[in-house]
Design a protein around this motif. Structure first.
Motif, PDB file in Angstrom:
ATOM      1  N   ASP A 105       0.834  -1.189   0.000  1.00 53.50           N
ATOM      2  CA  ASP A 105       0.000   0.000   0.000  1.00 53.50           C
ATOM      3  C   ASP A 105       0.880   1.254   0.000  1.00 53.50           C
ATOM      4  O   ASP A 105       1.758   1.408   0.851  1.00 53.50           O
ATOM      5  CB  ASP A 105      -0.906   0.001   1.241  1.00 53.50           C
ATOM      6  CG  ASP A 105      -2.047   0.991   1.123  1.00 53.50           C
ATOM      7  OD1 ASP A 105      -2.443   1.317  -0.013  1.00 53.50           O
ATOM      8  OD2 ASP A 105      -2.552   1.446   2.165  1.00 53.50           O
ATOM      9  N   ARG A 279       0.369  -1.454   5.520  1.00 52.83           N
ATOM     10  CA  ARG A 279      -0.469  -2.496   4.924  1.00 52.83           C
ATOM     11  C   ARG A 279       0.307  -3.217   3.819  1.00 52.83           C
ATOM     12  O   ARG A 279       0.979  -2.596   3.008  1.00 52.83           O
ATOM     13  CB  ARG A 279      -1.756  -1.915   4.343  1.00 52.83           C
ATOM     14  CG  ARG A 279      -2.743  -1.422   5.388  1.00 52.83           C
ATOM     15  CD  ARG A 279      -4.094  -1.068   4.761  1.00 52.83           C
ATOM     16  NE  ARG A 279      -4.802  -2.251   4.297  1.00 52.83           N
ATOM     17  CZ  ARG A 279      -4.995  -2.571   3.024  1.00 52.83           C
ATOM     18  NH1 ARG A 279      -4.507  -1.803   2.058  1.00 52.83           N
ATOM     19  NH2 ARG A 279      -5.665  -3.647   2.692  1.00 52.83           N
ATOM     20  N   GLU A 280       0.179  -4.543   3.799  1.00 57.64           N
ATOM     21  CA  GLU A 280       0.939  -5.337   2.840  1.00 57.64           C
ATOM     22  C   GLU A 280       0.310  -5.387   1.462  1.00 57.64           C
ATOM     23  O   GLU A 280       0.951  -5.848   0.518  1.00 57.64           O
ATOM     24  CB  GLU A 280       1.094  -6.767   3.368  1.00 57.64           C
ATOM     25  CG  GLU A 280       1.994  -6.858   4.581  1.00 57.64           C
ATOM     26  CD  GLU A 280       2.188  -8.284   5.045  1.00 57.64           C
ATOM     27  OE1 GLU A 280       3.238  -8.544   5.674  1.00 57.64           O
ATOM     28  OE2 GLU A 280       1.310  -9.133   4.786  1.00 57.64           O
ATOM     29  N   GLU A 284      -8.391  -2.740  -1.092  1.00 56.18           N
ATOM     30  CA  GLU A 284      -9.201  -3.119   0.062  1.00 56.18           C
ATOM     31  C   GLU A 284      -9.106  -4.597   0.419  1.00 56.18           C
ATOM     32  O   GLU A 284      -9.773  -5.061   1.340  1.00 56.18           O
ATOM     33  CB  GLU A 284     -10.670  -2.771  -0.225  1.00 56.18           C
ATOM     34  CG  GLU A 284     -10.895  -1.288  -0.504  1.00 56.18           C
ATOM     35  CD  GLU A 284     -12.333  -0.987  -0.870  1.00 56.18           C
ATOM     36  OE1 GLU A 284     -13.115  -1.945  -1.035  1.00 56.18           O
ATOM     37  OE2 GLU A 284     -12.670   0.205  -0.977  1.00 56.18           O
ATOM     38  N   GLU A 286      -7.865  -8.050   2.000  1.00 52.64           N
ATOM     39  CA  GLU A 286      -7.105  -8.530   3.140  1.00 52.64           C
ATOM     40  C   GLU A 286      -7.050 -10.049   3.072  1.00 52.64           C
ATOM     41  O   GLU A 286      -8.056 -10.714   2.846  1.00 52.64           O
ATOM     42  CB  GLU A 286      -7.770  -8.103   4.451  1.00 52.64           C
ATOM     43  CG  GLU A 286      -7.731  -6.605   4.727  1.00 52.64           C
ATOM     44  CD  GLU A 286      -6.364  -6.101   5.140  1.00 52.64           C
ATOM     45  OE1 GLU A 286      -5.454  -6.945   5.312  1.00 52.64           O
ATOM     46  OE2 GLU A 286      -6.210  -4.872   5.287  1.00 52.64           O
TER      47      GLU A 286
END
Length: 301
Positions: A105, A279-280, A284, A286
């Motif tokens: 991200d 964030r990896e 949006e 996950e």
């Protein structure tokens, strides 16, 4: 095989082999339905999976999409073995199939082959266009996940298979001998040092002024590098190179402002605030914590 909607034209053909385990690493039984909140199997189905006959496993696999929809599960492991994942990868490197996203991200790149574009094919898993290039590989234990019934396909590894995270300072990596185009192999590469275990991000340039500016910042934390040289990188002649466990992406197209970007333009970002969020995955999506994302593929709509 269980093919999510939206990727039927990209999915490998049905197979008579033994279905793979749909486990996503989220092992919690929903008390109301009796289904696992990760894979949507019952506890009995989970217990017998390793010894049940193939026909029974196929019957269980066939009902999992409806159960996931009932539970509101957005991500599911696809019933693809290594050969089918490789076939999927090859099929995506054709005109009009969709776009790959590599990175984290705030620091990512995109690669796509336009519907009317003729890419330069290096081999089955390596192609180049005027805007960028891709080299895909198939590491051991690679898994394929579908997000929201085929909205995106995520390639992931069990978290324990990752390499140690990169450093958090700018590193001058020298000439980019791994460049996909031979003419880029004498350009200097600089790793920006975001400290991520899932992606390493470099800029590569032959511009001597930009090379000197980045050499002056070697050893500095990425926050200072972007603060002092981010504008030079965005406005200068710098390719972006992103390495993950599933390969290499090179973005040659220059940074384009959102208000003038065309739909076909490859998008690339270097946004300090988002990078700092840690964030990896961009976007949006996950993944379950047991898996680490390596790349995302968005099928063409």
């Amino acid at each position: 095989m269980n093919n999510p909607q939206g990727i039927s034209d990209l999915s490998p053909s049905a197979s008579s082999r033994r279905p793979v385990s749909p486990c996503t690493g989220v092992c919690e039984i929903d008390s109301d339905s009796g289904f696992c909140r990760g894979c949507a199997r019952t506890s009995d189905e989970i217990a017998i999976w390793s010894r049940a006959p193939d026909d029974l496993l196929r019957k269980i696999t066939a009902v999992l999409p409806a159960r996931r929809a009932h539970l509101g599960i957005k991500i599911a492991r696809l019933d693809w073995d290594e050969e089918e994942i490789a076939r999927f990868m090859r099929d995506t490197l054709r005109p009009g199939k969709g776009r790959w996203v590599f990175g984290i991200d705030g620091a990512f790149g995109e690669f796509a082959i336009g519907a009317g574009e003729q890419p330069e094919v290096k081999n089955a898993l390596t192609v180049a266009t005027q805007a960028g290039a891709m080299r895909l590989r198939l590491p051991e234990k690679l898994r394929a996940f579908a997000f929201e019934e085929g909205k995106a396909i995520v390639m992931a590894l069990p978290r324990g298979r990752l390499q140690p995270p990169a450093g958090v300072t700018l590193n001058a990596a020298g000439p980019d001998q791994g460049a996909i185009r031979e003419g880029d192999r004498d350009a200097l590469a600089f790793e920006l040092g975001f400290g991520s275990p899932v992606a390493r991000v470099f800029v590569r340039t032959k511009d001597q002024a930009l090379q000197k500016r980045l050499q002056e910042l070697e050893g500095e934390p990425w926050q200072r590098v972007l603060a002092e040289a981010g504008q030079d990188i965005r406005e200068g002649s710098a390719d972006r190179i992103i390495l993950t466990s599933v390969g290499r992406m090179e973005v040659y197209a220059r940074f384009t402002a959102p208000d003038i970007r065309q739909p076909q333009d490859p998008r690339t970002e270097l946004q300090a605030e988002a990078i700092a969020g840690g964030r990896e995955m961009p976007g949006e999506i996950e993944l379950p914590k047991a898996y680490a994302p390596c790349a995302i593929f968005y099928p063409a709509r």
